[in-house]
Design a protein around this motif. Sequence first.
Motif, PDB file in Angstrom:
ATOM      1  N   SER A 155     -82.708  39.161 -27.590  1.00  0.00           N
ATOM      2  CA  SER A 155     -83.662  40.110 -27.058  1.00  0.00           C
ATOM      3  C   SER A 155     -84.773  39.409 -26.286  1.00  0.00           C
ATOM      4  O   SER A 155     -84.941  38.187 -26.344  1.00  0.00           O
ATOM      5  CB  SER A 155     -84.282  40.902 -28.212  1.00  0.00           C
ATOM      6  N   ILE A 156     -85.542  40.224 -25.564  1.00  0.00           N
ATOM      7  CA  ILE A 156     -86.737  39.720 -24.895  1.00  0.00           C
ATOM      8  C   ILE A 156     -87.669  39.064 -25.904  1.00  0.00           C
ATOM      9  O   ILE A 156     -88.276  38.012 -25.626  1.00  0.00           O
ATOM     10  CB  ILE A 156     -87.442  40.872 -24.148  1.00  0.00           C
ATOM     11  N   ARG A 157     -87.797  39.663 -27.071  1.00  0.00           N
ATOM     12  CA  ARG A 157     -88.670  39.098 -28.105  1.00  0.00           C
ATOM     13  C   ARG A 157     -88.206  37.693 -28.503  1.00  0.00           C
ATOM     14  O   ARG A 157     -89.024  36.792 -28.718  1.00  0.00           O
ATOM     15  CB  ARG A 157     -88.696  40.017 -29.328  1.00  0.00           C
ATOM     16  N   ALA A 158     -86.905  37.494 -28.597  1.00  0.00           N
ATOM     17  CA  ALA A 158     -86.385  36.174 -28.960  1.00  0.00           C
ATOM     18  C   ALA A 158     -86.679  35.145 -27.871  1.00  0.00           C
ATOM     19  O   ALA A 158     -87.011  33.993 -28.165  1.00  0.00           O
ATOM     20  CB  ALA A 158     -84.881  36.258 -29.211  1.00  0.00           C
ATOM     21  N   VAL A 159     -86.550  35.543 -26.612  1.00  0.00           N
ATOM     22  CA  VAL A 159     -86.861  34.632 -25.509  1.00  0.00           C
ATOM     23  C   VAL A 159     -88.333  34.271 -25.531  1.00  0.00           C
ATOM     24  O   VAL A 159     -88.717  33.099 -25.358  1.00  0.00           O
ATOM     25  CB  VAL A 159     -86.479  35.270 -24.155  1.00  0.00           C
ATOM     26  N   THR A 160     -89.199  35.263 -25.753  1.00  0.00           N
ATOM     27  CA  THR A 160     -90.643  35.012 -25.814  1.00  0.00           C
ATOM     28  C   THR A 160     -90.976  34.054 -26.943  1.00  0.00           C
ATOM     29  O   THR A 160     -91.782  33.126 -26.784  1.00  0.00           O
ATOM     30  CB  THR A 160     -91.394  36.340 -26.020  1.00  0.00           C
ATOM     31  N   ARG A 161     -90.342  34.255 -28.085  1.00  0.00           N
ATOM     32  CA  ARG A 161     -90.589  33.390 -29.237  1.00  0.00           C
ATOM     33  C   ARG A 161     -90.148  31.956 -28.934  1.00  0.00           C
ATOM     34  O   ARG A 161     -90.845  30.991 -29.269  1.00  0.00           O
ATOM     35  CB  ARG A 161     -89.834  33.945 -30.448  1.00  0.00           C
ATOM     36  N   GLU A 162     -89.006  31.799 -28.283  1.00  0.00           N
ATOM     37  CA  GLU A 162     -88.523  30.462 -27.940  1.00  0.00           C
ATOM     38  C   GLU A 162     -89.441  29.783 -26.939  1.00  0.00           C
ATOM     39  O   GLU A 162     -89.706  28.573 -27.036  1.00  0.00           O
ATOM     40  CB  GLU A 162     -87.106  30.557 -27.384  1.00  0.00           C
ATOM     41  N   LEU A 163     -89.970  30.540 -25.984  1.00  0.00           N
ATOM     42  CA  LEU A 163     -90.917  29.965 -25.029  1.00  0.00           C
ATOM     43  C   LEU A 163     -92.172  29.468 -25.735  1.00  0.00           C
ATOM     44  O   LEU A 163     -92.712  28.400 -25.414  1.00  0.00           O
ATOM     45  CB  LEU A 163     -91.291  30.995 -23.970  1.00  0.00           C
ATOM     46  N   LEU A 164     -92.663  30.247 -26.700  1.00  0.00           N
ATOM     47  CA  LEU A 164     -93.847  29.823 -27.456  1.00  0.00           C
ATOM     48  C   LEU A 164     -93.578  28.519 -28.195  1.00  0.00           C
ATOM     49  O   LEU A 164     -94.400  27.588 -28.162  1.00  0.00           O
ATOM     50  CB  LEU A 164     -94.260  30.909 -28.440  1.00  0.00           C
ATOM     51  N   VAL A 165     -92.449  28.439 -28.876  1.00  0.00           N
ATOM     52  CA  VAL A 165     -92.115  27.216 -29.614  1.00  0.00           C
ATOM     53  C   VAL A 165     -92.056  26.016 -28.673  1.00  0.00           C
ATOM     54  O   VAL A 165     -92.557  24.923 -28.986  1.00  0.00           O
ATOM     55  CB  VAL A 165     -90.785  27.389 -30.370  1.00  0.00           C
ATOM     56  N   ARG A 166     -91.491  26.210 -27.497  1.00  0.00           N
ATOM     57  CA  ARG A 166     -91.417  25.117 -26.532  1.00  0.00           C
ATOM     58  C   ARG A 166     -92.798  24.750 -26.002  1.00  0.00           C
ATOM     59  O   ARG A 166     -93.071  23.573 -25.737  1.00  0.00           O
ATOM     60  CB  ARG A 166     -90.473  25.493 -25.389  1.00  0.00           C
ATOM     61  N   CYS A 167     -93.676  25.741 -25.847  1.00  0.00           N
ATOM     62  CA  CYS A 167     -95.054  25.440 -25.443  1.00  0.00           C
ATOM     63  C   CYS A 167     -95.754  24.604 -26.514  1.00  0.00           C
ATOM     64  O   CYS A 167     -96.495  23.671 -26.199  1.00  0.00           O
ATOM     65  CB  CYS A 167     -95.824  26.737 -25.200  1.00  0.00           C
ATOM     66  N   VAL A 168     -95.535  24.949 -27.778  1.00  0.00           N
ATOM     67  CA  VAL A 168     -96.106  24.159 -28.874  1.00  0.00           C
ATOM     68  C   VAL A 168     -95.591  22.726 -28.811  1.00  0.00           C
ATOM     69  O   VAL A 168     -96.357  21.762 -28.936  1.00  0.00           O
ATOM     70  CB  VAL A 168     -95.768  24.794 -30.237  1.00  0.00           C
TER      71      VAL A 168
END
Length: 290
Positions: free
Chosen positions: A2-15
């Motif tokens: 889902s879009i939510r999963a992509v957003t979550r993965e982007l956040l983790v990569r930003c961290v």
Amino acid sequence: MSIRAVTRELLVRCVDTWAPANLHAPHGAAFLYASGRGIDHDTAEAAVRAFGEFGDRLRGRLTLLFVAPGTEGLQGRLADVQRELSTPAALAVHVVPNTNVGAVLKAAGAGSGPVLAMVDDSVDKSFKAAVVLLTAPAGTWEQQRGELQRAGLELTAGVELVEKDGELLIGFGTRSGKSLEAFKGELWALDEYAGVRYRDPRDPEGHLMDISLEPNPGALRRELLARLKENSLTVTELKRFALTDTVYRAADAQKVIVALLHAGAVRRNPDGGRLGGDVVISLAGAANGG
């Protein structure tokens, strides 16, 4: 996915890209996840786990703030995650049922060091942050970009995530060109998520693109040609335009410029030699220097 999963993965990569350079800050560092509508618990947990990977490298203080109304149950869930980590004491995790982000940061003593923030469009962005990851309704990029820039984050990027049943804008703001380049790299390095595609918010044709290390260059080609209609620009200027005004990376612009030259759609000055940053690119038939 889902879009939510992509957003979550982007956040983790930003961290993962932000933490190594900022966790040693002498006045401490902070992560802020704030929303006026409510926090996604899975995303909050993913953030704590991502920072937990750096627990043994902390030389200062790290505060994680989750600020939103309706946070019932989140504190306990994040406490369970901390107990699983090898260095739980390294993370100060606070869940605050509030919407005044500036006041919360001040009360936590977390505004003096670098701040990585994830917020939505309902949050006032006037607080001081080094990097902001933003979520907002698709079609609002110009408004959100203006808010990020007024907050002092002059380098921005936006992308719309599109799936069958919805769409979402992801915005990014920073003062660091290096941070912006890293975000763009992570954006296209995501594994392809079934059913989720990207759209450049500034592409007038709104074409959808698969998530790929080698994105379809069609939208960038159109945007560079439109930019060159206004004036001739150097290769460096076109690459910066791609980085800050499109969903693409600077390296993608270099490839498109080469393709446009081979197709005869643009010309260069000087005519020969290496395609360096100071080479001026014009539309075919336009006067050099436009």
